[in-house]
Each structure stands twice: as structure tokens, then as C-alpha cells.
Design a protein around this motif. Sequence first.
Motif, PDB file in Angstrom:
ATOM      1  N   VAL A  47       0.864  -1.174   0.000  1.00 59.58           N
ATOM      2  CA  VAL A  47       0.000   0.000   0.000  1.00 59.58           C
ATOM      3  C   VAL A  47       0.902   1.225   0.000  1.00 59.58           C
ATOM      4  O   VAL A  47       1.706   1.414   0.916  1.00 59.58           O
ATOM      5  CB  VAL A  47      -0.930   0.010   1.227  1.00 59.58           C
ATOM      6  CG1 VAL A  47      -1.724   1.311   1.294  1.00 59.58           C
ATOM      7  CG2 VAL A  47      -1.876  -1.189   1.197  1.00 59.58           C
ATOM      8  N   LEU A  48       0.792   2.049  -1.033  1.00 59.87           N
ATOM      9  CA  LEU A  48       1.608   3.251  -1.162  1.00 59.87           C
ATOM     10  C   LEU A  48       0.717   4.467  -0.920  1.00 59.87           C
ATOM     11  O   LEU A  48      -0.264   4.685  -1.622  1.00 59.87           O
ATOM     12  CB  LEU A  48       2.234   3.337  -2.545  1.00 59.87           C
ATOM     13  CG  LEU A  48       3.190   4.511  -2.732  1.00 59.87           C
ATOM     14  CD1 LEU A  48       4.516   4.227  -2.041  1.00 59.87           C
ATOM     15  CD2 LEU A  48       3.425   4.809  -4.207  1.00 59.87           C
ATOM     16  N   LEU A  49       1.079   5.287   0.065  1.00 61.57           N
ATOM     17  CA  LEU A  49       0.255   6.389   0.533  1.00 61.57           C
ATOM     18  C   LEU A  49       0.826   7.723   0.063  1.00 61.57           C
ATOM     19  O   LEU A  49       2.004   8.022   0.305  1.00 61.57           O
ATOM     20  CB  LEU A  49       0.172   6.351   2.059  1.00 61.57           C
ATOM     21  CG  LEU A  49      -0.378   5.023   2.627  1.00 61.57           C
ATOM     22  CD1 LEU A  49       0.136   4.796   4.040  1.00 61.57           C
ATOM     23  CD2 LEU A  49      -1.897   5.026   2.613  1.00 61.57           C
ATOM     24  N   VAL A  50      -0.014   8.532  -0.603  1.00 67.33           N
ATOM     25  CA  VAL A  50       0.411   9.813  -1.166  1.00 67.33           C
ATOM     26  C   VAL A  50      -0.406  10.922  -0.507  1.00 67.33           C
ATOM     27  O   VAL A  50      -1.634  10.964  -0.632  1.00 67.33           O
ATOM     28  CB  VAL A  50       0.211   9.840  -2.688  1.00 67.33           C
ATOM     29  CG1 VAL A  50       0.737  11.156  -3.262  1.00 67.33           C
ATOM     30  CG2 VAL A  50       0.907   8.651  -3.357  1.00 67.33           C
ATOM     31  N   HIS A  51       0.276  11.830   0.177  1.00 66.26           N
ATOM     32  CA  HIS A  51      -0.401  12.894   0.930  1.00 66.26           C
ATOM     33  C   HIS A  51      -0.934  13.979   0.011  1.00 66.26           C
ATOM     34  O   HIS A  51      -0.683  13.997  -1.210  1.00 66.26           O
ATOM     35  CB  HIS A  51       0.564  13.503   1.950  1.00 66.26           C
ATOM     36  CG  HIS A  51       1.739  14.197   1.332  1.00 66.26           C
ATOM     37  ND1 HIS A  51       1.672  15.493   0.846  1.00 66.26           N
ATOM     38  CD2 HIS A  51       3.018  13.782   1.098  1.00 66.26           C
ATOM     39  CE1 HIS A  51       2.850  15.845   0.369  1.00 66.26           C
ATOM     40  NE2 HIS A  51       3.687  14.825   0.495  1.00 66.26           N
ATOM     41  N   GLY A  52      -1.626  14.937   0.599  1.00 71.51           N
ATOM     42  CA  GLY A  52      -2.184  16.052  -0.148  1.00 71.51           C
ATOM     43  C   GLY A  52      -1.388  17.326   0.035  1.00 71.51           C
ATOM     44  O   GLY A  52      -0.244  17.321   0.513  1.00 71.51           O
TER      45      GLY A  52
END
Length: 376
Positions: A47-52
Motif C-alpha cells: 500500500v503506497l500512501l500519497v499525501h495532499g
Amino acid sequence: MTDTVRPAVGTILPGITARHVRTPRYTAHVLEREQDAPGGASDRPTVLLVHGNVSSSLFWQPLMLALPDTVRAIAVDLRGFGGSEVLPVDASRGVRDFSDDVASVIDELALGAVHVVGWSMGGGVAMQLLLDRPELVASLTLESTVSPYGFGGTRLDGSLLNPDASGTGGGGANPDFVARLAAGDRTEEVGTSPLAVYRSSYVAPGYASELEAVWLESMLTTATGEGNYPGDATASEHWPGFAPGAHGVLNTMAPTVFDTSAIVDLEPKPPVLWIHGALDAIVGDASFFDLNTLGQAGIIPGWPGDEVAPPQPMVSQTRAVLAAYAARGGAVTEVEFDDCGHSPHLERQVDFRAALLALVASPASAASPASAASAE
């Protein structure tokens, strides 16, 4: 190449490790869990998490710690945010500077196809990644995502209100908020302080967290200036007198350069989860971050009216594009929380986790050609 990182005291939670990953594009700061040893492709889903915008990977830590050992969790900082390298953002490419950076991290770590989670602006980055490098996306989770037609300046069908998309881009940022970000303001004395903006816009009224100081530090990592946040602006003959520039973060989401609605034409289509809060103050059909909404409310003078400058129906646009995605064979799940703001992964962590894990474990994710290719 990777380097270990000595994080700021108190910002990295127990159980999380930080390091730098050097790619041909930029030096990325990434967070991982201690039990997820660094390495390449894994037999577990990643799971790769990309912030805002105006945030960083720090916001993902509670979710990362809550995920089971059956998945690998990685959070990446975009350029100019968190601990990643500060490089200028070429907004003429839309969000591609960001999405290409994310792809470079996936490539450098040899992760193969990953389950991408994009929050807010990160949702736009994730959609662009899917368009440009579909083999890297096993599934797509869009959390409180920017519309597929960008931020501001469009009708329901994504068409421009006027050719230069006036009122969108770098000129729309509150200058006092930008100045307080740059100064590292940790007070709550005015409504434009980063802490006040977090409380009023990132979460729903009444939400409280013992990690609020960490979220503030995350916001304060934002690099400011014309090449970063918020970006530059140009003059416009249309209300309110400015149009997007060519540089910086907010201009990457201007509808003159950003349009990810072509995801409906992709083949094959990875499964999509769209998860958002009904009380979202940033992304909505009448967002107060949309200058046309502010004009309609009389906060900005001279508004020319609904026929000329209506608020962008952001949520309705996303729903329409995802409906078309589903109609053309894609699997789409929408989850909306009535009592939630812009940050479901914080405000409704248990439910967010359950929805994400259901997507990762779905037959559509497991059977996607991209996933199969990464396992070969």
C-alpha cells in the motif's frame, strides 16, 4: 540508493521508520513500519500512501500502524513537502512532476504494482500516475480527492467557465496563511494560522486528536514560494482578475493543465475506492476554497453571478467520472461518511482501514493484469 533519516523529535511515531530514497528525479523521504524491512517486491501487497497539499507523510502514520502485517505500508513525501528534496514544480505539466516522482520511488524500490492511496491533491497525483504508468497501479483509493477536472473554474462536465480559468491556481491562496506557513507559525491566534486552518478545514467540527502537534509540524514542512506553494499567477480580464501561472503547487491543479477524466478509457481498469466525508470543507460542491463560492457568499466583491462564475461541483464531477468508469467495466466503490471532514483516514480510521483492506483483498485487485505482472 537509500539513506536513514534522523527525524525531528516527536514527529515520527513509535513503530515507524524514516529514510531517504534517491531516485533519478529527486531525493524522496519515505516512511515505513519497523516490521516492513526495506527491499524490493514483496509477496505481500504494498500500500503506497500519497499525501495532499500542505501536509506530508506524517499524516499517514496512525493508519500505517493500524494496517495488518499481511500488507506492506509505505508513505512518500512529494517534492517540497515533508523531508523530501525541495525542487521547483513545473505546473505546465499539471501534477506530472509529482506523479513522475512517485513513479520514480516505486521504480527505485522495485515495488512493482502497488495499491495507491491518494489524499486530496494526492488523489489527483494518483489518477495521473494511473494514466501515465498504469502497470504500477494494482488498485486506486481516492480519499477526499481533487476533482478529475482540477480545482475550480469548471462546469459539471469539466468544461472551462472561461478560457484562462480565472480565479484558479496560485493567486487564490490567502497571503497571510502563506506567510504564516513560511514563518513556521505555531499559534492559533488568527483564523489564517496553520493550526486554525487544520482545525477548521482538515477535520470536521468536534474532532480532536492527541497528535495535533504532529499534524501541525507536517503542514509546516511545506516549501513556500512561486516555485512551490502556492505558485505564481497571471493577470486576467475575467473576475476576480487573475488566472493560473506556470509554476508552483496550486497551478498544477488548474483546469487548464489538469484533467484526469481519461481514466474512464483505460484498459484494463484497476478497482477504485472513493472515500470522502460529507462535511469536507475543502472538496465539495460549494467549497469555501473555491473563489466562486466566496464571491457567491459576498466575501469577495464583484462576483458576476451564477451564470458566469458558479462554484465548481467537485463531488458531483468525481461521482460522474467514476460512474462512467464503472459503466465501462471498472469496479468502483464509494464510501461517504456523514460525520466526517476532509481526513477520513484520521477521523474514521477503523472504517477507512476496513474499506481499504477490502479493496486490496478484492478479486478485481488480485486478478488485475498489473498485479499479475508484478508477481512474475
